[in-house]
Write an enzyme that holds these catalytic residues in place. Structure first.
Site, PDB file in Angstrom:
ATOM      1  N   LYS A 191       0.832  -1.205   0.000  1.00 23.65           N
ATOM      2  CA  LYS A 191       0.000   0.000   0.000  1.00 23.65           C
ATOM      3  C   LYS A 191       0.861   1.247   0.000  1.00 23.65           C
ATOM      4  O   LYS A 191       1.552   1.531   0.966  1.00 23.65           O
ATOM      5  CB  LYS A 191      -0.889   0.039   1.250  1.00 23.65           C
ATOM      6  CG  LYS A 191      -1.904   1.174   1.165  1.00 23.65           C
ATOM      7  CD  LYS A 191      -2.560   1.486   2.479  1.00 23.65           C
ATOM      8  CE  LYS A 191      -1.879   2.614   3.216  1.00 23.65           C
ATOM      9  NZ  LYS A 191      -1.881   3.891   2.485  1.00 23.65           N
ATOM     10  N   GLU A 266       9.883   0.722  10.675  1.00 27.39           N
ATOM     11  CA  GLU A 266      10.831   1.830  10.506  1.00 27.39           C
ATOM     12  C   GLU A 266      10.048   3.085  10.845  1.00 27.39           C
ATOM     13  O   GLU A 266       9.169   3.478  10.093  1.00 27.39           O
ATOM     14  CB  GLU A 266      11.314   1.913   9.055  1.00 27.39           C
ATOM     15  CG  GLU A 266      11.944   0.659   8.521  1.00 27.39           C
ATOM     16  CD  GLU A 266      13.401   0.525   8.931  1.00 27.39           C
ATOM     17  OE1 GLU A 266      13.926   1.433   9.609  1.00 27.39           O
ATOM     18  OE2 GLU A 266      14.003  -0.504   8.582  1.00 27.39           O
ATOM     19  N   CYS A 300      12.841  10.823   7.754  1.00 30.77           N
ATOM     20  CA  CYS A 300      12.772  10.234   9.098  1.00 30.77           C
ATOM     21  C   CYS A 300      14.096  10.355   9.834  1.00 30.77           C
ATOM     22  O   CYS A 300      14.115  10.468  11.045  1.00 30.77           O
ATOM     23  CB  CYS A 300      12.341   8.785   8.999  1.00 30.77           C
ATOM     24  SG  CYS A 300      13.285   7.891   7.786  1.00 30.77           S
ATOM     25  N   GLU A 397       9.213  15.039  16.739  1.00 30.10           N
ATOM     26  CA  GLU A 397       9.599  15.065  15.328  1.00 30.10           C
ATOM     27  C   GLU A 397       8.716  16.067  14.593  1.00 30.10           C
ATOM     28  O   GLU A 397       7.498  15.930  14.592  1.00 30.10           O
ATOM     29  CB  GLU A 397       9.410  13.661  14.749  1.00 30.10           C
ATOM     30  CG  GLU A 397       9.783  13.558  13.303  1.00 30.10           C
ATOM     31  CD  GLU A 397       9.635  12.133  12.787  1.00 30.10           C
ATOM     32  OE1 GLU A 397       8.603  11.500  13.059  1.00 30.10           O
ATOM     33  OE2 GLU A 397      10.559  11.666  12.097  1.00 30.10           O
TER      34      GLU A 397
HETATM   35  P1  NAD Z   1       1.839   7.550   8.837  1.00 30.71           P
HETATM   36  O1  NAD Z   1       2.369   6.673   9.887  1.00 30.71           O
HETATM   37  O2  NAD Z   1       0.576   8.264   9.098  1.00 30.71           O
HETATM   38  O3  NAD Z   1       1.588   6.733   7.491  1.00 30.71           O
HETATM   39  C1  NAD Z   1       2.508   5.846   6.943  1.00 30.71           C
HETATM   40  C2  NAD Z   1       1.751   4.847   6.110  1.00 30.71           C
HETATM   41  O4  NAD Z   1       0.918   4.075   6.969  1.00 30.71           O
HETATM   42  C3  NAD Z   1       0.829   5.448   5.063  1.00 30.71           C
HETATM   43  O5  NAD Z   1       0.818   4.586   3.941  1.00 30.71           O
HETATM   44  C4  NAD Z   1      -0.510   5.420   5.757  1.00 30.71           C
HETATM   45  O6  NAD Z   1      -1.562   5.385   4.835  1.00 30.71           O
HETATM   46  C5  NAD Z   1      -0.434   4.133   6.546  1.00 30.71           C
HETATM   47  N1  NAD Z   1      -1.262   4.106   7.751  1.00 30.71           N
HETATM   48  C6  NAD Z   1      -1.659   5.144   8.515  1.00 30.71           C
HETATM   49  N2  NAD Z   1      -2.398   4.704   9.548  1.00 30.71           N
HETATM   50  C7  NAD Z   1      -2.456   3.365   9.447  1.00 30.71           C
HETATM   51  C8  NAD Z   1      -3.060   2.344  10.234  1.00 30.71           C
HETATM   52  N3  NAD Z   1      -3.732   2.618  11.339  1.00 30.71           N
HETATM   53  N4  NAD Z   1      -2.900   1.068   9.843  1.00 30.71           N
HETATM   54  C9  NAD Z   1      -2.196   0.760   8.739  1.00 30.71           C
HETATM   55  N5  NAD Z   1      -1.621   1.677   7.956  1.00 30.71           N
HETATM   56  C10 NAD Z   1      -1.733   2.975   8.305  1.00 30.71           C
HETATM   57  O7  NAD Z   1       3.019   8.509   8.490  1.00 30.71           O
HETATM   58  P2  NAD Z   1       3.089   9.602   7.385  1.00 30.71           P
HETATM   59  O8  NAD Z   1       2.537  10.843   7.986  1.00 30.71           O
HETATM   60  O9  NAD Z   1       2.542   9.157   6.093  1.00 30.71           O
HETATM   61  O10 NAD Z   1       4.678   9.689   7.225  1.00 30.71           O
HETATM   62  C11 NAD Z   1       5.462  10.472   8.062  1.00 30.71           C
HETATM   63  C12 NAD Z   1       6.047   9.659   9.193  1.00 30.71           C
HETATM   64  O11 NAD Z   1       6.763   8.534   8.711  1.00 30.71           O
HETATM   65  C13 NAD Z   1       7.042  10.438   9.987  1.00 30.71           C
HETATM   66  O12 NAD Z   1       6.734  10.350  11.343  1.00 30.71           O
HETATM   67  C14 NAD Z   1       8.385   9.787   9.706  1.00 30.71           C
HETATM   68  O13 NAD Z   1       9.278   9.825  10.748  1.00 30.71           O
HETATM   69  C15 NAD Z   1       8.026   8.420   9.348  1.00 30.71           C
HETATM   70  N6  NAD Z   1       8.996   7.843   8.419  1.00 30.71           N
HETATM   71  C16 NAD Z   1       9.909   6.937   8.863  1.00 30.71           C
HETATM   72  C17 NAD Z   1      10.835   6.381   7.987  1.00 30.71           C
HETATM   73  C18 NAD Z   1      11.841   5.362   8.441  1.00 30.71           C
HETATM   74  O14 NAD Z   1      12.481   4.749   7.612  1.00 30.71           O
HETATM   75  N7  NAD Z   1      12.020   5.140   9.704  1.00 30.71           N
HETATM   76  C19 NAD Z   1      10.807   6.747   6.658  1.00 30.71           C
HETATM   77  C20 NAD Z   1       9.882   7.662   6.242  1.00 30.71           C
HETATM   78  C21 NAD Z   1       8.975   8.192   7.128  1.00 30.71           C
END
Ligand code: NAD
Ligand code: MN
Length: 821
Positions: A191, A266, A300, A397
């Site tokens: 996804k 991650e 991130c 963050e």
């Molecule tokens: P998010 O956690 O809201 O979403 C990430 C993904 O998860 C999206 O595809 C979203 O649709 C999905 N998602 C959201 N809620 C969900 C749920 N309850 N169940 C299953 N899937 C769900 O994060 P975001 O706002 O899209 O991205 C930013 C965040 O991601 C930041 O906090 C950043 O630190 C983190 N990030 C971490 C890394 C890493 O490698 N550690 C890399 C990129 C981003």
């Protein structure tokens, strides 16, 4: 006009990359379907959502909004495809992956343009960083597909994996997820993030082009609440790989607890960027630009906390401001733009909210004098000074182009400040003194440490977090283990309803080896053996009540209560302390106080493990009798257990100075040291069966790798472990490395799993207990090793010993060391 004036007034002209190829590709395909079985299919809901261009705020494309019915069909397709793909030879998988890499390069410009249009990131970054890294990831993992049979001979694919990725590096995160999964023979339902689906859909087209078998990779666009949650809860998915925020990661840990799904997370970060006073400040300034203004700070591992040695702080801050004044913000497709658009209005609002909070909290905010474009979602580069370490902007963050700076005086203070966060994704250290930099790097709690560089990535070098930045690695050989399981773990067993699995503990109080009648007889025999000289038998036994063992000392239980220990026929054979929350707290404290164990030499740890083995072998008879007495197993069986325990101690003594990590050679001048480091304090709940061997098999690898432990012995047969502290006392093991708390195993493991100062928990018990431990571990995102109620054959060297336990005892830190003047 003199030359200086000409330079100062010289403005960049526009240098736009053409949007047309991207826009016409979108036009041909929009509205996009879901990608299932290599076909574009209409979503069950019949609904579509817009993907917008954040630089204009206008819709770019319509993509399908999948729901749980679509998740069901995609998982079914992946399951069917797994039948063959899971058995396809590595070489064949390698050929497909190599083809994917070639096609990514062929379409690289289109992919770069689509990524910039959909995400808002500058074309310079998508063209020169994102897309080349994507291709490299597929090439590198094509190699692992080829080598899997020879390099991971004892492993099989996990099965069907669900992968959920964020919007900040849409195609790169797709590659990080898909490449290792395919290489190891898994099939996939992926996804993409809600805001950035387009490059994943272009990638689906590449999959069709290369003729990957239908169903191996399925891509579902849509809302998190529809697709994400359905994937996480789907019963026919064997693993979830997630990148995103820590909050969602925590909810996924809870949702999958007890399901037996493998999980890698991650998550977020608040990574320190540490500048010592001897650093080359001009390089530092460029480093900061890459650390926090790369991808608008939506990274991130962004170096979002600038820690500067006090005596150079003013000078550096001034230089940063000058540089910020010259950053160029605007159209992401302009090749001369440094900063593009923020991905969504929601994200923009959140950045603004946190910046306001910083101002309220008394920090000093600075932004360049120029103005951002008014169309689209832009936020200027922002610098905070006068920030105190406990404030919101220093801890939370922000995920935007906002740098917060603090000062330190000494290297020790720098390390303390750097580690003053619940995260642990990355860190960057700047100093021209290599001794200082290499001394500081191992002290930083972070998965990647960049020395005099920042935000470097390569497929060869694993990436992932410590602490609440998650667990698991992506890239490197270590990343492969996220997509395999040991061959002895049969998939069929794991997909059964695990709750019907029997807890060996509840099996009528008996060990797994023999019937109650035989046990009784053996125990009788053993008693007569123990008292055969008549003289001993004539005197009442001296009451030796084992205590608990913390910090190298025998300690009475806080509760003042003891619990009786019975042999299989039901006679009381001893009493042990009834541990409670306070005992666990004290034991955890003692384990922390012994953290120096991790920095001692591996030679020393090996020597101590050999010494422990030697001391056990001297008391072999006594430990044998104790096993017979507690379990009612035969004398011969018990001898086998003691000897296996001695051998196991030897194995981990051997490994102590041999499980060493590697030096990577990514495409740069320099090297990356991949070092396995101790995890910290590990809580261990021992299996009921094999009271000695179960205990040794878990503590030996953990201490060999430098961890300190709180151990809960077998509840029913705790006396082998409590006898064992006498051996520990005489084997030069520093106090506090192994701490033993006896009592109700499940209750105590629950307390350990909830404890925020415990870094990992291993639980070998019931299905219910495993689930509770996984649930409670989500608080501080502990790493967990649980058995879901399935027994292991501890006598078997594959199941009971070896690499798996060494890997569970360590986390890999990658230290990047570029060289050359
Ligand atoms: P998010 O956690 O809201 O979403 C990430 C993904 O998860 C999206 O595809 C979203 O649709 C999905 N998602 C959201 N809620 C969900 C749920 N309850 N169940 C299953 N899937 C769900 O994060 P975001 O706002 O899209 O991205 C930013 C965040 O991601 C930041 O906090 C950043 O630190 C983190 N990030 C971490 C890394 C890493 O490698 N550690 C890399 C990129 C981003
Ligand atoms: Mn978009």
């Amino acid at each position: 006009m003199n030359v200086t004036e000409i330079f100062e007034t010289m403005e960049y002209g526009p240098a736009p990359e053409a949007a047309t190829p991207g826009l016409s590709w979108i036009k041909e395909h929009s509205p996009f379907g879901l990608f299932i079985n290599n076909q574009w299919v209409k979503p069950a809901s019949g609904q579509y959502i817009d993907s917008i261009n954040p630089a204009t705020g206008k819709p770019l494309a319509k993509v399908a909004a999948a729901n749980s019915a679509d998740v069901d069909s995609a998982v079914a397709a992946a399951r069917a495809a797994f039948e063959t793909w899971g058995k396809t030879p590595g070489h064949v998988r390698a050929r497909y992956m190599y083809a994917a890499a070639r096609h990514i390069q062929k379409h690289s410009r289109l992919l770069a343009v689509l990524e910039s249009l959909d995400n808002g990131k500058p074309i310079r970054e998508t063209r020169d960083i994102d897309i080349p890294l994507v291709a490299r990831h597929f090439y590198y993992h094509a190699g692992w597909a080829q080598l899997m049979e020879s390099e991971l001979p004892n492993y099989q694919p996990v099965g069907v994996v669900g992968q959920i990725i964020p919007w900040n590096f849409p195609l790169l995160m797709l590659a990080w997820k898909i490449a290792p999964a395919l290489a190891m023979g898994n099939t996939i339902v992926l996804k993409p993030a809600r805001y950035t689906p387009l490059t994943a859909l272009k990638f689906a087209e590449i999959i069709q082009e290369i003729g990957l078998p239908p169903g191996v990779l399925n891509i579902l666009t849509g809302e998190a609440s529809q697709v994400g949650e359905a994937l996480v809860r789907h019963p026919d998915i064997n693993k979830i790989a997630f990148t995103g925020s820590t909050d969602v990661g925590r909810s996924i840990r809870r949702a999958t607890a007890g399901s037996g799904k493998k999980l890698s997370l991650e998550l977020g970060g608040k990574s320190p960027f540490i500048v010592f006073d001897d650093a080359d400040l001009d390089s530092v300034v460029e480093g900061i630009v890459d650390a926090i203004w790369f991808n608008q700070g939506q990274v991130c591992c962004a170096g979002s906390r600038l820690l500067v040695q006090e005596n150079i702080a003013n000078r550096l801050i001034e230089k940063i401001r000058v540089r910020m004044e010259h950053l160029r913000i605007g159209d992401p497709l302009d090749k001369a733009v440094d900063i593009g658009a923020i991905v969504s209005p929601g994200q923009l609002k959140e950045i603004q909210r946190l910046v306001n909070k910083g101002v309220e909290e008394g920090a000093v905010m600075w932004q360049p004098s120029w103005a951002c474009p008014t169309e689209g979602y832009f936020f200027p580069p922002t610098l905070f000074t006068n920030v105190s370490p406990a404030t919101t902007i220093a801890q939370v963050e922000i995920f935007g182009p906002v740098l917060v700076s603090m000062t330190f005086r000494t290297p020790t203070e720098a390390v303390e400040l750097a580690n003053n966060t619940r995260y642990g994704l990355a860190a960057s250290v700047w100093s021209e003194n290599i001794n200082l930099a290499l001394d500081v790097a191992p002290k930083l709690k972070a998965g990647s440490v960049w020395i005099n560089c920042t935000n470097l990535f390569d497929a060869s070098s694993g990436f992932g977090g410590y602490r609440e930045s998650g667990f698991g690695r992506e890239g490197g050989k270590e990343g492969l283990y996220e997509y395999v399981r040991p061959k002895w773990e049969m998939l069929e067993t794991l997909s059964e309803d695990i709750h019907i699995a029997k807890d060996p503990m509840s099996a009528n109080g008996s060990g797994p080896m023999s019937s109650p009648d035989e046990e009784a007889e053996d125990a009788m025999q053993d008693q007569s053996l123990g008292s055969s000289n008549g003289y001993v038998a004539a005197l009442p036994a001296i009451d030796r009540t084992p205590k608990m063992f913390f910090g190298g000392k025998q300690v009475r239980p806080d509760s003042g209560y003891s619990r009786d220990v019975y042999d299989p026929p039901g006679r009381m054979i001893g009493q042990v302390g009834q541990g409670n929350r306070k005992d666990i707290r004290n034991a955890v404290e003692a384990a922390h106080a012994a953290s120096g164990w991790a920095v001692g030499t591996t030679h020393n740890r090996a020597q101590i493990l050999y010494y422990i083995a030697e001391n056990l072998s001297v008391r072999e008879n006594e430990f044998t009798h104790r096993i017979v007495q507690q379990t009612g197993r035969s004398h011969e069986d018990s001898v086998t257990e003691v000897e296996a325990s001695i051998s196991r101690l030897f194995s981990y003594a051997a490994w102590a100075d041999k499980f060493e990590g590697v030096v990577h050679r990514p495409p740069m001048r320099g090297a990356v040291l991949a070092m396995p480091e101790a995890i910290g304090v590990i809580g261990i709940a021992c299996p009921e069966e094999y009271p000695l061997l179960g205990f040794i098999s878990l503590i030996a690898p953990a201490i060999a790798m430098g961890n300190t432990l709180v151990v809960i012995p077998s509840q029913q047969s705790p006396l082998s472990a409590t006898d064992f502290y006498q051996i520990l006392e005489t084997s030069d093991l520093p106090g506090g490395v192994v701490n033993i708390v006896t009592g109700d195993r499940d209750m105590l493991s629950q307390i350990l799993a909830e404890h925020d100062d415990v870094d990992a928990i291993w639980y070998l018990g019931s299905a219910e207990g495993s689930k509770n431990v996984e649930l409670a571990s989500a608080g501080n995102m502990k790493r967990t090793l649980v058995n879901y109620g399935y027994p292991r054959n501890w006598l078997d060297t594959v199941q009971g010993e070896g690499e798996e336990f060494l890997r569970e005892s360590t986390q890999v830190k990658n230290i990047w060391i570029p060289y050359g003047e």
